[in-house]
Design a protein around this motif. Structure first.
Motif, PDB file in Angstrom:
ATOM      1  N   ALA A 184      62.719  20.100  22.003  1.00  0.00           N
ATOM      2  CA  ALA A 184      61.467  19.780  21.321  1.00  0.00           C
ATOM      3  C   ALA A 184      61.113  20.864  20.305  1.00  0.00           C
ATOM      4  N   MET A 185      61.255  22.133  20.715  1.00  0.00           N
ATOM      5  CA  MET A 185      60.959  23.234  19.816  1.00  0.00           C
ATOM      6  C   MET A 185      61.937  23.249  18.646  1.00  0.00           C
ATOM      7  N   ARG A 186      63.183  22.857  18.936  1.00  0.00           N
ATOM      8  CA  ARG A 186      64.212  22.855  17.904  1.00  0.00           C
ATOM      9  C   ARG A 186      63.842  21.875  16.783  1.00  0.00           C
ATOM     10  N   THR A 187      63.403  20.688  17.185  1.00  0.00           N
ATOM     11  CA  THR A 187      62.982  19.690  16.200  1.00  0.00           C
ATOM     12  C   THR A 187      61.823  20.212  15.367  1.00  0.00           C
ATOM     13  N   PHE A 188      60.864  20.826  16.035  1.00  0.00           N
ATOM     14  CA  PHE A 188      59.683  21.330  15.338  1.00  0.00           C
ATOM     15  C   PHE A 188      60.055  22.378  14.296  1.00  0.00           C
ATOM     16  N   PHE A 189      60.855  23.378  14.700  1.00  0.00           N
ATOM     17  CA  PHE A 189      61.199  24.454  13.775  1.00  0.00           C
ATOM     18  C   PHE A 189      62.107  23.960  12.642  1.00  0.00           C
ATOM     19  N   THR A 190      63.012  23.022  12.957  1.00  0.00           N
ATOM     20  CA  THR A 190      63.865  22.477  11.898  1.00  0.00           C
ATOM     21  C   THR A 190      63.006  21.858  10.806  1.00  0.00           C
ATOM     22  N   LEU A 191      62.046  21.053  11.214  1.00  0.00           N
ATOM     23  CA  LEU A 191      61.170  20.395  10.248  1.00  0.00           C
ATOM     24  C   LEU A 191      60.370  21.427   9.455  1.00  0.00           C
ATOM     25  N   LEU A 192      59.842  22.431  10.166  1.00  0.00           N
ATOM     26  CA  LEU A 192      59.014  23.443   9.522  1.00  0.00           C
ATOM     27  C   LEU A 192      59.787  24.161   8.409  1.00  0.00           C
ATOM     28  N   PHE A 193      61.031  24.552   8.695  1.00  0.00           N
ATOM     29  CA  PHE A 193      61.798  25.310   7.705  1.00  0.00           C
ATOM     30  C   PHE A 193      62.363  24.418   6.611  1.00  0.00           C
ATOM     31  N   TYR A 194      62.642  23.167   6.946  1.00  0.00           N
ATOM     32  CA  TYR A 194      63.270  22.275   5.971  1.00  0.00           C
ATOM     33  C   TYR A 194      62.235  21.647   5.029  1.00  0.00           C
ATOM     34  N   ALA A 195      61.022  21.456   5.539  1.00  0.00           N
ATOM     35  CA  ALA A 195      60.014  20.704   4.774  1.00  0.00           C
ATOM     36  C   ALA A 195      59.804  21.210   3.337  1.00  0.00           C
ATOM     37  N   PRO A 196      59.693  22.535   3.088  1.00  0.00           N
ATOM     38  CA  PRO A 196      59.433  22.940   1.699  1.00  0.00           C
ATOM     39  C   PRO A 196      60.493  22.457   0.714  1.00  0.00           C
ATOM     40  N   SER A 197      61.745  22.363   1.158  1.00  0.00           N
ATOM     41  CA  SER A 197      62.796  21.990   0.210  1.00  0.00           C
ATOM     42  C   SER A 197      62.744  20.516  -0.165  1.00  0.00           C
ATOM     43  N   ILE A 198      62.035  19.700   0.604  1.00  0.00           N
ATOM     44  CA  ILE A 198      61.967  18.275   0.252  1.00  0.00           C
ATOM     45  C   ILE A 198      60.577  17.863  -0.210  1.00  0.00           C
ATOM     46  N   SER A 199      59.703  18.844  -0.413  1.00  0.00           N
ATOM     47  CA  SER A 199      58.317  18.471  -0.712  1.00  0.00           C
ATOM     48  C   SER A 199      58.032  18.391  -2.193  1.00  0.00           C
ATOM     49  N   GLY A 200      59.062  18.326  -3.019  1.00  0.00           N
ATOM     50  CA  GLY A 200      58.866  18.113  -4.439  1.00  0.00           C
ATOM     51  C   GLY A 200      58.028  19.199  -5.075  1.00  0.00           C
ATOM     52  N   ASN A 201      56.920  18.782  -5.689  1.00  0.00           N
ATOM     53  CA  ASN A 201      56.142  19.718  -6.487  1.00  0.00           C
ATOM     54  C   ASN A 201      55.205  20.618  -5.697  1.00  0.00           C
ATOM     55  N   VAL A 202      55.271  20.542  -4.384  1.00  0.00           N
ATOM     56  CA  VAL A 202      54.341  21.335  -3.592  1.00  0.00           C
ATOM     57  C   VAL A 202      54.493  22.831  -3.875  1.00  0.00           C
ATOM     58  N   PHE A 203      55.690  23.233  -4.331  1.00  0.00           N
ATOM     59  CA  PHE A 203      55.874  24.665  -4.607  1.00  0.00           C
ATOM     60  C   PHE A 203      54.901  25.164  -5.676  1.00  0.00           C
ATOM     61  N   MET A 204      54.354  24.228  -6.469  1.00  0.00           N
ATOM     62  CA  MET A 204      53.401  24.665  -7.491  1.00  0.00           C
ATOM     63  C   MET A 204      52.139  25.273  -6.877  1.00  0.00           C
ATOM     64  N   ILE A 205      51.925  25.060  -5.579  1.00  0.00           N
ATOM     65  CA  ILE A 205      50.771  25.666  -4.923  1.00  0.00           C
ATOM     66  C   ILE A 205      50.866  27.191  -4.981  1.00  0.00           C
ATOM     67  N   TRP A 206      52.088  27.697  -5.123  1.00  0.00           N
ATOM     68  CA  TRP A 206      52.249  29.151  -5.232  1.00  0.00           C
ATOM     69  C   TRP A 206      51.560  29.695  -6.474  1.00  0.00           C
ATOM     70  N   THR A 207      51.418  28.868  -7.528  1.00  0.00           N
ATOM     71  CA  THR A 207      50.714  29.366  -8.709  1.00  0.00           C
ATOM     72  C   THR A 207      49.243  29.601  -8.391  1.00  0.00           C
ATOM     73  N   VAL A 208      48.717  28.872  -7.413  1.00  0.00           N
ATOM     74  CA  VAL A 208      47.339  29.125  -6.989  1.00  0.00           C
ATOM     75  C   VAL A 208      47.296  30.383  -6.118  1.00  0.00           C
TER      76      VAL A 208
END
Lengths: 287, 293
Positions: free
Chosen positions: B100-124
């Motif tokens: 269960a923890m494995r699934t959670f952490f996999t999603l947590l680390f992988y999510a930014p790479s598939i979230s498209g333009n969300v990285f633009m939040i870093w400009t804020v």
């Protein structure tokens, strides 16, 4: 003593388990913070967005940003549903074509081993290294020569030939579909298409689900900027970028947009996580 | 010929649709790019053969390109290896967790790479005024006394883009490593423990890594490509051109000549050099990976 979330092995010290858990949580926080910030900002009222010092979490959540977004959408010159339709058309046709063509070719390469298939596969592995920008100039020339500029085709057709998808599919088929299974179907009188479609494809379900996800993600985020000029053919990400480019005044709406764009691919991944991981297990390249 | 077609006709029919597109949109464009790199071409008049002129001008007459090379190598040399090892170490740690923890952490680390333009939040987060979250925090803690203009200051902007790139770099290779680790036969570890493997590091070096060498090679190819191909996201974060060209990479140089100035011969010369560099790096990494274990 083993930490409760760890599987225990002889070669593991509790100190090491603890250290790696701390590192996981630390890096996990670094990964999660911007996402949490996006989510919490999307629900922030105006006065909380511009607080000094800035506050991370939302205190009085509202849906104002989503309402503003809806107003901006309804005011746009091209109806917003049109942008969504464009993205859906590109995503669905691009993904379906890619999965079908790449699977067919992968099947022929690894199960027929036709003359020349080794050379072709090596070319495909090599092309995993091409940055798309390297071929951008000639691709533009080709697409304009074909007369596809400013049509959906300019985005859809090239996406069918993505090399990562073919690579993953071929690796998975090679390792997961036993030749004897295909042979049995042939003896029972199936033709090659039936062998491919009825026997091989159902066996490699994790692989094509993975191809769907990868293709979906890249097309869902496609702004179509180089090829599409007509406003009524432009994509959803393009339209949303226009809204966000309104600058600091649109900070809240921007977060709402980011949240909406993020939810779709993340949800698709959550549903398919197990299949993706299984497919990646065969992704290795033998020398 | 007829016998050959009877035997292989169906196979070629299956492979053909994909292969035609693959050649039209990948193989032939690379060859065209190499050919065009020896010409002067503006897309209006036919290309004119100029020999090595583009390359000579690039390497000896273009100061901005030298900045771009320096930035690209700095960027690739830092983000490439860090992201590769981050993918590997995190996948390794995650693999030890309960499912269960494995699934959670996999999603947590992988999510930014598939979230498209969300990285633009870093400009804020990295915004240059006191409203920027990071400036606000550093000001409150008294580490800085006036806001740092992270994304326009030439001393900081490349580093900020590296942080953002690393944040979203746990993508395909990361999943490949997780899957590779799950595919390793448990009995190898038991045998190893009997043969005197004492701690997790020995186990990693002598058993785990050699067993997942094919995934390591695949991951390396993906990491090299993405670290050398940085450009689009950098432009999204710091704009184009960036202050003093501090965020200028080979890709942004290529986009400048290809998409803005329409000097296609020059642009394809840049593309060809980039491609050769990536091939050379990949050969080097493949050589290094043979030494594991």
């Amino acid at each position: 003593m083993a930490l409760p979330i760890y599987r225990k092995r002889v070669t593991r010290s509790s100190g090491g388990d603890f250290a790696s858990l701390v590192m996981l949580l630390g890096l996990g926080a670094f990964m999660a913070l911007p996402m949490v910030y996006v989510i919490s900002s999307a629900f922030k009222p105006l006065n909380e967005l511009f607080l000094f010092p800035p506050r991370f979490f939302v205190k009085n959540p509202t849906l104002d940003n989503f309402k503003d977004l809806a107003i901006l959408m309804s005011e746009s010159w091209v109806p917003f549903s049109r942008y969504l339709l464009n993205t859906l058309i590109i995503t669905i046709f691009g993904t379906a074509g890619h999965v079908l063509l790449a699977s067919l070719c992968a099947f022929a390469i690894c199960k027929h081993r036709f003359p020349g298939s080794r050379v072709i596969f090596n070319l495909i592995v090599m092309s995993l290294m091409f940055a798309p920008e390297v071929t951008a100039v000639p691709n533009y020339l080709t697409i304009s020569w074909l007369g596809w500029v400013d049509t959906y085709w300019a985005i859809i057709i090239p996406s069918w030939a993505s090399s990562l998808g073919l690579f993953l599919m071929k690796q998975f088929m090679e390792q997961m579909v036993p030749d004897s299974l295909l042979e049995a179907a042939r003896i029972d009188g199936a033709n090659e298409w039936q062998v491919f479609w009825r026997v091989a494809m159902p066996t490699v379900r994790p692989a094509w689900l993975t191809l769907i996800i990868l293709s979906f993600q890249s097309l869902w985020g496609n702004t179509g900027s180089t090829f599409i000029y007509s406003e009524n053919l432009k994509t959803l990400p393009h339209a949303l970028n226009q809204i966000v480019s309104g600058g600091i005044a649109r900070a809240g709406v921007g977060a709402a947009v980011a949240l909406m764009m993020m939810i779709v691919p993340v949800t698709v991944f959550i549903i398919n996580q197990r299949n993706v991981v299984q497919t990646m297990g065969t992704s290795g390249i033998k020398e | 010929m007829r016998a050959f077609l009877r035997k292989w006709g169906v196979s070629y029919l299956f492979a053909l649709p994909y292969l035609v597109l693959f050649f039209v949109f990948t193989v032939i464009p690379v060859l065209i790019a190499i050919a065009l790199s020896f010409t002067s071409y503006n897309m209006l008049q036919p290309p004119v053969w100029v020999g090595w002129d583009n390359y000579v001008k690039l390497l000896f007459g273009d100061d901005v390109f030298l900045i771009a090379i320096k930035n690209t190598f700095l960027f690739a040399a830092i983000t490439g290896p860090i992201s590769y090892f981050l993918c590997l170490i995190l996948a390794w740690f995650i693999n030890e967790l309960k499912p269960a923890m494995r699934t959670f952490f996999t999603l947590l680390f992988y999510a930014p790479s598939i979230s498209g333009n969300v990285f633009m939040i870093w400009t804020v987060l990295f915004s240059g005024d006191a409203y920027g979250w990071i400036n606000g925090l550093l000001l409150r803690w008294g580490i800085i006394y006036e806001p740092v203009r992270w994304l326009t200051n030439p001393d900081t902007l490349l580093w900020v883009t590296m942080i953002v790139t690393l944040w979203m770099s746990l993508g395909t290779s990361f999943l490949a490593f997780i899957a590779g680790l799950q595919g390793i036969d448990e009995s190898l570890y038991e045998a190893g423990a009997i043969d005197g493997v004492r701690n997790r590091w020995q186990e990693l070096w002598y058993i785990t890594l050699p067993a997942m060498r094919p995934q390591l090679l695949f991951g390396a190819i993906m990491s090299i490509t993405s670290s050398f191909a940085a450009g689009k996201n950098i432009v999204a974060l710091v704009g184009f051109p960036s202050t003093d060209y501090a965020g200028h990479t080979v890709i942004t140089h290529l986009m400048d000549y290809g998409n803005i100035r329409f000097e296609m011969g020059y642009a394809t010369a840049i593309a060809t050099l980039l491609f050769l560099t990536m091939m050379a790096t990949q050969q080097l990494v493949q050589h290094l990976l043979r030494k594991i274990g």
